[in-house]
Design a protein around this motif. Structure first.
Motif, short mmCIF file in Angstrom:
data_model
loop_
_atom_site.label_atom_id
_atom_site.label_comp_id
_atom_site.label_asym_id
_atom_site.label_seq_id
_atom_site.Cartn_x
_atom_site.Cartn_y
_atom_site.Cartn_z
N LEU A 184 -13.86 -14.83 15.44
CA LEU A 184 -15.15 -14.43 14.87
C LEU A 184 -14.96 -13.83 13.48
CD1 LEU A 184 -16.70 -12.73 18.03
CD2 LEU A 184 -17.42 -14.92 17.01
N VAL B 262 -20.51 -4.28 16.12
CA VAL B 262 -21.82 -4.44 16.77
C VAL B 262 -21.92 -3.54 18.00
CG1 VAL B 262 -22.09 -6.80 15.94
CG2 VAL B 262 -21.06 -6.40 18.19
N VAL C 34 -22.73 -7.29 22.58
CA VAL C 34 -22.39 -8.71 22.53
C VAL C 34 -23.10 -9.37 23.71
CG1 VAL C 34 -20.57 -10.44 22.79
CG2 VAL C 34 -20.18 -8.44 21.35
N THR D 214 -27.12 -10.72 14.74
CA THR D 214 -26.18 -11.71 14.20
C THR D 214 -25.97 -12.74 15.30
OG1 THR D 214 -25.07 -10.05 12.82
CG2 THR D 214 -23.87 -12.10 13.27
N LEU E 226 -24.89 -9.02 18.67
CA LEU E 226 -24.24 -10.29 18.36
C LEU E 226 -24.48 -11.24 19.52
CD1 LEU E 226 -22.28 -12.19 16.82
CD2 LEU E 226 -20.40 -11.02 18.03
N HIS F 285 -27.68 -3.26 16.92
CA HIS F 285 -27.09 -4.46 16.32
C HIS F 285 -26.50 -5.33 17.42
CE1 HIS F 285 -24.29 -6.32 13.00
NE2 HIS F 285 -25.08 -7.21 13.58
N LEU G 208 -16.03 -11.48 11.77
CA LEU G 208 -16.71 -10.19 11.74
C LEU G 208 -15.67 -9.07 11.79
CD1 LEU G 208 -19.54 -10.93 14.35
CD2 LEU G 208 -19.82 -10.83 11.87
#
Length: 243
Positions: free
Chosen positions: A93, A100, A103, A60, A39, A37, A95
């Protein structure tokens, strides 16, 4: 109109030394596995975000500029990839904590209140998560006039040396800090063919655009030798972070 409006209208999604080719080379060295994942901060027109999604990452992507995000959403639809795009300020952010695995940032943090930005990067990363940040760095003498001119035209809010950035990362809890790339010169901006680039053609003849282009050339001529860039990687410690 400011510098970021200009980039949005011209559909420029890789405004950093080396352009998108440098992004691809960096991603190759990182060998990020599918399923991770990621970001992306400051996703622009979504070129990198869509590339990551196409290679199996959960992505994301956030950007503050609405016009950039609109182009990013249309790109993702054309490429038929799944990216979650969010209009958001990096200083806050939307989130959860520990959210995540990676980054990923390219030429964004210098335009932000860096203390809040680094705090947010750390907050949303899972324990052991990876930060990757390509930023302009100071490689020569900085003057008040230089800082003022760069802030006025580009919106740059902070300039630091490589050592300065490493100190900042340590201050905000990052470890295993490495410099993957470092140049004391900015180098040339990469010009890559982008078949999905959306350029607002009517802006090319706009006097404001032409004036901004001339100002950009003058500033780079005057201050370019004092500016370079570096790519930093760092980790959030594996032990519990947020209590």
């Amino acid at each position: 109109m400011d510098y970021h409006d200009l980039l949005a209208r011209l559909g420029e999604g890789s405004a950093h030394p080396g352009g998108f080719s440098a992004t691809l080379q960096l991603l190759d060295t990182l060998s990020i596995p599918a399923g991770v994942h990621i970001l992306e901060i400051g996703c622009g027109t979504g070129r990198t975000a869509c590339h990551l999604a196409r290679h199996g990452c959960r992505v994301t992507a956030v950007d503050l500029h609405r016009h950039m995000l609109d182009k990013a959403v249309r790109r993702a639809r054309k490429e038929r990839v799944d990216v979650r795009f969010i209009q958001a300020d990096v200083a806050a952010l939307p989130l959860p904590d520990n959210h995540v695995d990676v980054v990923f940032i390219e030429s964004v943090t210098i335009f932000t209140p860096w203390r809040k930005a680094l705090s947010e990067y750390s907050r949303v990363l899972k324990p052991g998560g990876l930060l990757v940040d390509r930023e302009m760095i100071l490689s020569g003498r900085k003057t008040d006039l230089m800082s003022r001119k760069l802030k006025q035209f580009y919106g740059i809010r902070t300039l630091a040396t490589v050592l300065g950035w490493k100190k900042r990362l340590r201050e905000y809890g990052f470890s295993n800090i490495e410099v993957k790339e470092h140049s004391r010169k900015m180098g040339k901006w990469g010009v890559d063919h982008d078949p999905l680039r959306e350029m607002d053609m009517n802006w090319l003849e706009d006097e404001n655009v032409q004036r901004m282009s001339r100002t950009n050339d003058r500033l780079l001529m005057k201050y370019g030798k004092r500016l370079g860039y570096a790519v930093f990687t760092a980790r959030v410690p594996s032990e519990a972070k947020h209590k």
